[in-house]
Enzyme design. Sequence first.
Site, PDB file in Angstrom:
ATOM      1  N   ARG A  85       0.847  -1.198   0.000  1.00 31.78           N
ATOM      2  CA  ARG A  85       0.000   0.000   0.000  1.00 31.78           C
ATOM      3  C   ARG A  85       0.871   1.232   0.000  1.00 31.78           C
ATOM      4  O   ARG A  85       1.767   1.358   0.833  1.00 31.78           O
ATOM      5  CB  ARG A  85      -0.896   0.033   1.246  1.00 31.78           C
ATOM      6  CG  ARG A  85      -1.961  -1.006   1.150  1.00 31.78           C
ATOM      7  CD  ARG A  85      -3.001  -0.829   2.212  1.00 31.78           C
ATOM      8  NE  ARG A  85      -3.779  -2.047   2.256  1.00 31.78           N
ATOM      9  CZ  ARG A  85      -4.521  -2.421   3.277  1.00 31.78           C
ATOM     10  NH1 ARG A  85      -4.603  -1.659   4.348  1.00 31.78           N
ATOM     11  NH2 ARG A  85      -5.206  -3.542   3.231  1.00 31.78           N
ATOM     12  N   SER A 134      -7.871  -0.956   0.940  1.00 30.95           N
ATOM     13  CA  SER A 134      -8.857  -1.261   1.989  1.00 30.95           C
ATOM     14  C   SER A 134      -9.562  -0.017   2.514  1.00 30.95           C
ATOM     15  O   SER A 134     -10.238   0.680   1.780  1.00 30.95           O
ATOM     16  CB  SER A 134      -8.174  -2.036   3.103  1.00 30.95           C
ATOM     17  OG  SER A 134      -9.118  -2.465   4.037  1.00 30.95           O
ATOM     18  N   HIS A 135      -9.333   0.299   3.780  1.00 31.58           N
ATOM     19  CA  HIS A 135     -10.050   1.389   4.445  1.00 31.58           C
ATOM     20  C   HIS A 135      -9.315   2.720   4.317  1.00 31.58           C
ATOM     21  O   HIS A 135      -9.769   3.716   4.865  1.00 31.58           O
ATOM     22  CB  HIS A 135     -10.211   1.028   5.911  1.00 31.58           C
ATOM     23  CG  HIS A 135      -8.927   0.538   6.513  1.00 31.58           C
ATOM     24  ND1 HIS A 135      -8.408  -0.708   6.219  1.00 31.58           N
ATOM     25  CD2 HIS A 135      -8.037   1.132   7.326  1.00 31.58           C
ATOM     26  CE1 HIS A 135      -7.257  -0.854   6.839  1.00 31.58           C
ATOM     27  NE2 HIS A 135      -7.002   0.243   7.517  1.00 31.58           N
ATOM     28  N   ASP A 139     -16.137  -1.472   4.499  1.00 31.05           N
ATOM     29  CA  ASP A 139     -15.036  -0.563   4.167  1.00 31.05           C
ATOM     30  C   ASP A 139     -14.785  -0.474   2.664  1.00 31.05           C
ATOM     31  O   ASP A 139     -15.568  -0.986   1.863  1.00 31.05           O
ATOM     32  CB  ASP A 139     -13.761  -0.995   4.893  1.00 31.05           C
ATOM     33  CG  ASP A 139     -13.196  -2.286   4.354  1.00 31.05           C
ATOM     34  OD1 ASP A 139     -13.981  -3.115   3.866  1.00 31.05           O
ATOM     35  OD2 ASP A 139     -11.966  -2.476   4.403  1.00 31.05           O
ATOM     36  N   GLU A 170     -10.367  -7.838  15.900  1.00 31.98           N
ATOM     37  CA  GLU A 170     -10.971  -6.678  16.562  1.00 31.98           C
ATOM     38  C   GLU A 170     -11.155  -5.500  15.596  1.00 31.98           C
ATOM     39  O   GLU A 170     -11.936  -4.607  15.858  1.00 31.98           O
ATOM     40  CB  GLU A 170     -10.141  -6.246  17.769  1.00 31.98           C
ATOM     41  CG  GLU A 170      -8.648  -6.050  17.534  1.00 31.98           C
ATOM     42  CD  GLU A 170      -8.274  -4.976  16.570  1.00 31.98           C
ATOM     43  OE1 GLU A 170      -8.879  -3.898  16.642  1.00 31.98           O
ATOM     44  OE2 GLU A 170      -7.381  -5.225  15.741  1.00 31.98           O
ATOM     45  N   SER A 171     -10.432  -5.542  14.483  1.00 33.96           N
ATOM     46  CA  SER A 171     -10.438  -4.437  13.533  1.00 33.96           C
ATOM     47  C   SER A 171     -11.617  -4.554  12.557  1.00 33.96           C
ATOM     48  O   SER A 171     -11.449  -4.358  11.364  1.00 33.96           O
ATOM     49  CB  SER A 171      -9.124  -4.418  12.778  1.00 33.96           C
ATOM     50  OG  SER A 171      -8.867  -5.706  12.239  1.00 33.96           O
ATOM     51  N   ASP A 204     -14.341  -5.930   2.994  1.00 32.30           N
ATOM     52  CA  ASP A 204     -14.069  -7.063   3.877  1.00 32.30           C
ATOM     53  C   ASP A 204     -14.321  -6.754   5.353  1.00 32.30           C
ATOM     54  O   ASP A 204     -14.394  -7.670   6.162  1.00 32.30           O
ATOM     55  CB  ASP A 204     -12.658  -7.642   3.649  1.00 32.30           C
ATOM     56  CG  ASP A 204     -11.560  -6.623   3.831  1.00 32.30           C
ATOM     57  OD1 ASP A 204     -11.867  -5.444   4.099  1.00 32.30           O
ATOM     58  OD2 ASP A 204     -10.374  -7.008   3.690  1.00 32.30           O
ATOM     59  N   ARG A 205     -14.470  -5.480   5.701  1.00 33.80           N
ATOM     60  CA  ARG A 205     -14.739  -5.153   7.110  1.00 33.80           C
ATOM     61  C   ARG A 205     -16.220  -4.934   7.345  1.00 33.80           C
ATOM     62  O   ARG A 205     -16.978  -4.682   6.400  1.00 33.80           O
ATOM     63  CB  ARG A 205     -14.025  -3.863   7.493  1.00 33.80           C
ATOM     64  CG  ARG A 205     -12.536  -3.999   7.482  1.00 33.80           C
ATOM     65  CD  ARG A 205     -11.884  -2.754   8.012  1.00 33.80           C
ATOM     66  NE  ARG A 205     -10.457  -3.014   8.130  1.00 33.80           N
ATOM     67  CZ  ARG A 205      -9.615  -2.309   8.848  1.00 33.80           C
ATOM     68  NH1 ARG A 205     -10.040  -1.264   9.514  1.00 33.80           N
ATOM     69  NH2 ARG A 205      -8.341  -2.624   8.913  1.00 33.80           N
ATOM     70  N   ASP A 265     -12.930  -1.964   0.449  1.00 40.78           N
ATOM     71  CA  ASP A 265     -12.926  -3.163  -0.388  1.00 40.78           C
ATOM     72  C   ASP A 265     -13.899  -4.237   0.090  1.00 40.78           C
ATOM     73  O   ASP A 265     -13.880  -5.356  -0.412  1.00 40.78           O
ATOM     74  CB  ASP A 265     -11.510  -3.736  -0.466  1.00 40.78           C
ATOM     75  CG  ASP A 265     -10.975  -4.160   0.883  1.00 40.78           C
ATOM     76  OD1 ASP A 265     -11.346  -3.544   1.899  1.00 40.78           O
ATOM     77  OD2 ASP A 265     -10.185  -5.126   0.934  1.00 40.78           O
ATOM     78  N   THR A 269      -1.860 -10.593  13.965  1.00 45.93           N
ATOM     79  CA  THR A 269      -2.751  -9.702  13.218  1.00 45.93           C
ATOM     80  C   THR A 269      -2.636  -9.932  11.720  1.00 45.93           C
ATOM     81  O   THR A 269      -1.528 -10.063  11.197  1.00 45.93           O
ATOM     82  CB  THR A 269      -2.366  -8.252  13.558  1.00 45.93           C
ATOM     83  OG1 THR A 269      -2.610  -8.063  14.941  1.00 45.93           O
ATOM     84  CG2 THR A 269      -3.173  -7.257  12.755  1.00 45.93           C
ATOM     85  N   LYS A 280     -11.728 -11.979   5.188  1.00 44.68           N
ATOM     86  CA  LYS A 280     -12.836 -11.543   6.012  1.00 44.68           C
ATOM     87  C   LYS A 280     -13.912 -10.985   5.095  1.00 44.68           C
ATOM     88  O   LYS A 280     -13.635 -10.656   3.939  1.00 44.68           O
ATOM     89  CB  LYS A 280     -12.382 -10.535   7.054  1.00 44.68           C
ATOM     90  CG  LYS A 280     -11.672  -9.321   6.527  1.00 44.68           C
ATOM     91  CD  LYS A 280     -11.190  -8.479   7.696  1.00 44.68           C
ATOM     92  CE  LYS A 280     -10.387  -7.284   7.236  1.00 44.68           C
ATOM     93  NZ  LYS A 280      -8.945  -7.519   7.281  1.00 44.68           N
TER      94      LYS A 280
HETATM   95  C1  G1P Z   1      -5.065  -3.538  10.167  1.00 51.15           C
HETATM   96  C2  G1P Z   1      -5.805  -4.286  11.247  1.00 51.15           C
HETATM   97  C3  G1P Z   1      -5.703  -5.772  11.007  1.00 51.15           C
HETATM   98  C4  G1P Z   1      -6.224  -6.099   9.608  1.00 51.15           C
HETATM   99  C5  G1P Z   1      -5.498  -5.250   8.580  1.00 51.15           C
HETATM  100  C6  G1P Z   1      -6.070  -5.435   7.189  1.00 51.15           C
HETATM  101  O1  G1P Z   1      -3.706  -3.886  10.178  1.00 51.15           O
HETATM  102  O2  G1P Z   1      -5.309  -3.964  12.525  1.00 51.15           O
HETATM  103  O3  G1P Z   1      -6.421  -6.460  11.986  1.00 51.15           O
HETATM  104  O4  G1P Z   1      -6.042  -7.451   9.323  1.00 51.15           O
HETATM  105  O5  G1P Z   1      -5.608  -3.869   8.917  1.00 51.15           O
HETATM  106  O6  G1P Z   1      -7.419  -5.068   7.124  1.00 51.15           O
HETATM  107  P1  G1P Z   1      -2.578  -2.985  10.880  1.00 51.15           P
HETATM  108  O7  G1P Z   1      -2.706  -1.602  10.288  1.00 51.15           O
HETATM  109  O8  G1P Z   1      -2.929  -2.955  12.337  1.00 51.15           O
HETATM  110  O9  G1P Z   1      -1.288  -3.675  10.588  1.00 51.15           O
HETATM  111 ZN    ZN Z   2     -10.621  -3.889   3.815  1.00 52.11          ZN
END
Ligand code: G1P
Ligand code: ZN
Length: 552
Positions: free
Chosen positions: A30, A121-122, A286, A373-374, A290-291, A288, A353, A385
């Site tokens: 990213r 993603s987000h 989010d 948790e995210s 998946d959240r 893409d 994670t 997810k």
């Molecule tokens: C974050 C979230 C993690 C998730 C990832 C991708 O990663 O904390 O749980 O799998 O985004 O969506 P981090 O930025 O903490 O490495």
């Molecule tokens: Zn995502």
Amino acid sequence: MLSIDPIVMNIRAVSTTPYLDQKPGTSGLRKLVKTFQQFHYLENFVQSIFDSLEGYQGQTLVLGGDGRYYNREAIQIILKMAAANGFGRVLVGQGGIFSTPAVSAVIRKNQAFGGIILSASHNPGGPDADFGIKYNIGNGGPAPEKVTEAIFARTKTIDTYTVLDANDVDLDTLGTAQLGEMTVEVIDSVADYAELMQALFDFDRIRQLFTTGNFRLCFDALHAVTGPYAHRIFEEILGAPAGTVQNGVPLEDFGGGHPDPNLVYAHDLVEVMYGNDAPDFGAASDGDGDRNMILGRHFFVTPSDSIAILAANATLVPGYKAGLAGIARSMPTSQASDRVAQQLGIECYETPTGWKFFGNLLDANKATLCGEESFGTGSNHIREKDGLWAVLFWLNVLAVRGESVEQIVTQHWQTYGRNYYSRHDYEEVEMEPATQLIEELRSNLSTFKGKSVGRYTIEYADDFSYTDPIDGSVSQKQGVRIGFTDGSRIVFRLSGTGTKGATLRVYLESYEPDSSKQLLDPQEALDELIEIADEIAQIKILTGREKPTVIT
Ligand code: G1P
Ligand code: ZN
């Protein structure tokens, strides 16, 4: 749609020089769009993916993204490179659109060799925001670390990539085109995914909830990829009224918003769900897809509770009525699922994670449901997810139980006790002090054990290391954990997905078995742990921040 001039069907080897910053993070590479737009930057990474794989000649690749700025250009480049490198067929979503869970579903359904997902993603989108690329393997899940490491190694030595000289493919019309020897199929972005959802959930029952139950849903797609999926599934197939989906048109910059379904960024939804005459159920996904964020009327469901509640109610849902093989959660996720697993007599696995660590457990049928948790929840139906899946799971449970979200959650706490939980993020802090903070914690770990702080006593302190129970691979330094004798925990780690500076994440958890004391605001219940976290890690001093950027 065939738009190729045979005279220019020519495979070219192009000389290039390496970029040294192409290390995939928690979920792919990213970077800012501007970084990706550098000369050969995307091409180098794509060729490094292909060079790290074996046996894909003539095979199928799935390709699509969340529609953010640069999605279309990237797809045209990747298609021509896939053709030059010998893929037999590429399945691409119409308009270049696929949610991340849809890519996983399409890979699995078509037994594809793998897939490329274009998303950050987000993270925000647009010319000055982020872009991303990630490779998924044949099980439909993110490439494991050994693959991402091989890709990174290759990016450091790459000197050539190959590309087919050809005109762009029309991505907007369903149908088939030929790129040299390779076939490109532009397919409906939603159909396969919607079919899979219908196989898992009781759509008739959910439909009844909307059509006869006076039940109202508000789904916020945050102008990201789930818009078309949510329109089709909730409004067209399940009969929810038009307007159930808000912000449902995907935009290249997500309408200037931050497509992250939490209480801060999904503010339109929060306003609706905490307003007068709020609907029964609210959810968001989010960038893409998946959240997921789950809300009841004036009520927020912590993602860690959500996975535990879905697990406890799984047998009410057709796709899971035979029960669960096990549950898996990421280490910083609360231990609420562990309590459900214990009651069900099944294993609860604790992984680092990132969704990639669930793949082996799912493939080996050790776990059926997984959660982070995210705002990440999913199951063995795919290897990512899945935001809409979680919403449908909740809808199915709500339809069967006929209770409100709040009733279901509070009953869950009465039965299992409540794990108070919160994550405090310090976004875009400077890299150096953030790294120093983690390093200092690491070097002090051995001095923590047995120390008393306030009303807590430290039982253990370590830097989480995970040994995959299936292939024995070891992942170290996955987050500093401070565990207290009463089961409370504080976890510290740095984000592996950010693109600016560093993001410090502090995860806080305590446990309250007594239901008469369970209704506190988590920030209040965790206030002493919040202070201890600051004291142990010197957060304010090192980050220069008085308070977190985002609290969930
Ligand atoms: C974050 C979230 C993690 C998730 C990832 C991708 O990663 O904390 O749980 O799998 O985004 O969506 P981090 O930025 O903490 O490495
Ligand atoms: Zn995502």
